[in-house]
Design an enzyme around this catalytic site. Structure first.
Site, PDB file in Angstrom:
ATOM      1  N   HIS A   1       0.803  -1.282   0.122  1.00 33.49           N
ATOM      2  CA  HIS A   1      -0.004  -0.214   0.068  1.00 33.49           C
ATOM      3  C   HIS A   1       1.152   1.309   0.014  1.00 33.49           C
ATOM      4  O   HIS A   1       1.631   1.416   1.031  1.00 33.49           O
ATOM      5  CB  HIS A   1      -0.842  -0.147   1.231  1.00 33.49           C
TER       6      HIS A   1
ATOM      7  N   ASP B   1       2.000  -7.170   2.309  1.00 36.12           N
ATOM      8  CA  ASP B   1       0.912  -6.237   2.839  1.00 36.12           C
ATOM      9  C   ASP B   1       1.477  -5.001   3.648  1.00 36.12           C
ATOM     10  O   ASP B   1       0.616  -4.700   4.430  1.00 36.12           O
ATOM     11  CB  ASP B   1      -0.079  -7.199   3.580  1.00 36.12           C
TER      12      ASP B   1
ATOM     13  N   HIS C   1       0.706   3.505   8.444  1.00 32.44           N
ATOM     14  CA  HIS C   1      -0.242   4.390   9.058  1.00 32.44           C
ATOM     15  C   HIS C   1       0.618   5.396  10.031  1.00 32.44           C
ATOM     16  O   HIS C   1       1.597   5.210  10.591  1.00 32.44           O
ATOM     17  CB  HIS C   1      -1.185   3.637   9.919  1.00 32.44           C
TER      18      HIS C   1
HETATM   19 ZN   LIG Z   1      -6.267  -6.957   2.738  1.00 37.75          ZN
HETATM   20 ZN   LIG Z   2      -3.436  -5.173   1.859  1.00 31.15          ZN
END
Ligand SMILES: [Zn+2]
Ligand SMILES: [Zn+2]
Length: 453
Positions: free
Chosen positions: A79, A322, A326
């Site tokens: 991300h 992943d 944050h």
């Molecule tokens: Zn996910």
């Molecule tokens: Zn993810």
């Protein structure tokens, strides 16, 4: 566009260098011995006996005796938080974290703000990556508009504009009919459909794994079957439509069993495992440190063992971080309210090496194979140390220990579930698409190369 053309990065000067006496390990090619490795014009030009090769005049050398050289890693699930949440991460910082972690390719998820559900959003991202990305970066587009689950995106147009595939990651595709329609369009659009599997009716407002630890803490749990029942449903739909699906971040024993079962029926399913689900459990959540809050949650020791066995057997064919940054103020909320996710690019290899390879749970060559396999599932070329290919490689000092977070992070965020741990294995040098993108302590001579990108 072929898979290769759907990767975007700023590029740089093709490397010219000699890596001397590294232990070269590339399980796909069958190399596992000390070699000199000559890089010319960004290509792997020659592998020679240790001490046999000469550096071209003026080219730097890296003394690598006792260190290991692998094909660089590929992360099919990160991300980058752009557009819209650049206070957490952006293309520059996220791919810099990737380079430091030894990765030569990453694939970014579309749950940004706005969502990557239109060609214009995707085009602005690929343009940003072409200017800022340290390592070749690919993008998945959303399956449904705004990840709302009610209207399919223009999948064919998104694919033509560079999307490697589609996912509503962060959320499941709740409607079976919507997923069925997406799989039918996938035939025309191409690309892979990747699925974040959970049943909202079972996950409810759970914040951690449902089990003995959640009971002890008195917090609401997310049962394992929230994941595995959706895998069963979606694999059944994929089989019916003769389509292909990829299951993201597998966390539970039942899920590994489900993937194994559907593969045995001939259904085209693939799946990934994360470093945190391979090395941590819900016991780590006991202190209610929100860096251990992620989705899917850290599960029981039995689940962790099943994920490890799934990786070993190949039921889970790749490792994906992943990486989910944050901001500090968000993660400093009480556990129940804090957002889910951990960063992972800078610690993936060292965490797995320290927790699984050193104790003899998994062999090193298998870990290297699984950490380089993720792009292949999306049609990308798999990095190799074979002569003649572009230099995508990582030099690692397996003996050197470090404390996670001690020197800060390249990521803009610090929410790492391995923060403060002592780990073995430092990334000394990363080459991506033929250029030097990271030069650490053992490769000081190459620092200038990184700056010149
Ligand atoms: Zn996910
Ligand atoms: Zn993810």
């Amino acid at each position: 566009m072929s898979g290769h053309e759907k990767l975007f990065h700023r590029g740089g000067r093709p490397a010219e260098l000699l890596i001397r006496q590294a232990h070269v390990l590339d399980p796909r090619v069958g190399i596992d011995a000390p070699h000199d490795v000559l890089i010319r014009d960004g290509q792997i030009a020659e592998l020679g006996e240790p001490g046999a090769l000469e550096a071209p005049s003026g080219a730097p050398q890296v003394e690598a005796a006792g260190k290991h050289l692998f094909p660089a890693f590929v992360d099919p699930h990160v991300h980058l938080r752009t557009p819209g949440q650049e206070y957490k991460e952006n293309v520059d910082t996220g791919t810099r974290a990737a380079a430091v972690g030894g990765f030569c390719q990453v694939i970014a998820m579309p749950n940004t703000s706005p969502t990557v559900d239109e060609v214009s959003v995707l085009r602005s991202l690929t343009a940003a990556a072409a200017e800022q990305a340290w390592v070749p970066t690919g993008f998945l587009a959303a399956i449904t508009v705004g990840l709302q689950g009610s209207e399919l995106t223009e999948m064919a147009a998104l694919s033509d504009a560079g999307a490697l595939g589609f996912t509503d990651d962060g959320k499941p595709v709740v409607s079976a009919g919507m997923l069925r329609k997406a799989l039918q369009y996938q035939r025309l659009a191409g690309g892979v459909i990747a699925l974040h599997e959970e049943d909202p009716g079972l996950s409810g407002d759970g914040v951690m794994h449902e089990g003995a630890v959640s009971a002890r803490l008195g917090v609401t749990g997310i049962p394992s079957i929230s994941e595995s029942t959706m895998i069963d449903r979606d694999a059944a739909i994929a089989r019916y439509e003769d389509a292909r699906v990829h299951f993201q971040h597998i966390s539970a024993r039942e899920s590994v069993e489900a993937v194994q079962f559907w593969r045995s029926t001939g259904t085209r399913v693939s799946a990934e495992a994360t470093p945190h689900h391979l090395t941590l459990t819900d016991e780590d959540v006991l202190g209610l440190d929100s860096n251990f809050k992620m989705n899917p949650p850290l599960r029981s020791e039995a689940d962790r063992q099943a994920v490890i066995e799934g990786l070993r057997s190949g039921v889970l064919e790749c490792i994906a971080t992943d990486h989910a940054p944050h901001a500090r103020h968000e993660k400093e909320m009480p556990f129940e309210q804090a957002p889910m996710g951990t960063t992972g690019l800078e610690t993936a290899f060292a965490a797995i090496y320290t927790e699984l390879v050193r104790p003899g749970v998994l062999p090193l060559d298998l870990v290297v194979e699984r950490m380089t396999a993720g792009g292949g599932l999306y049609g990308l070329p798999i990095p190799t140390l074979a002569v003649g290919g572009p230099a995508n490689l990582v030099l690692v000092d397996l003996e050197r220990e470090w404390t996670v977070g001690e020197g800060g992070y390249e990521s803009r965020s610090q929410n790492c579930c391995f923060h403060g741990r002592r780990l073995h294995g430092t990334v000394e040098l990363t080459l991506a698409a033929g250029g030097v993108v990271h030069a650490g302590l053992g490769a000081r001579a190459l620092r200038q190369e990184v700056r010149s990108i």
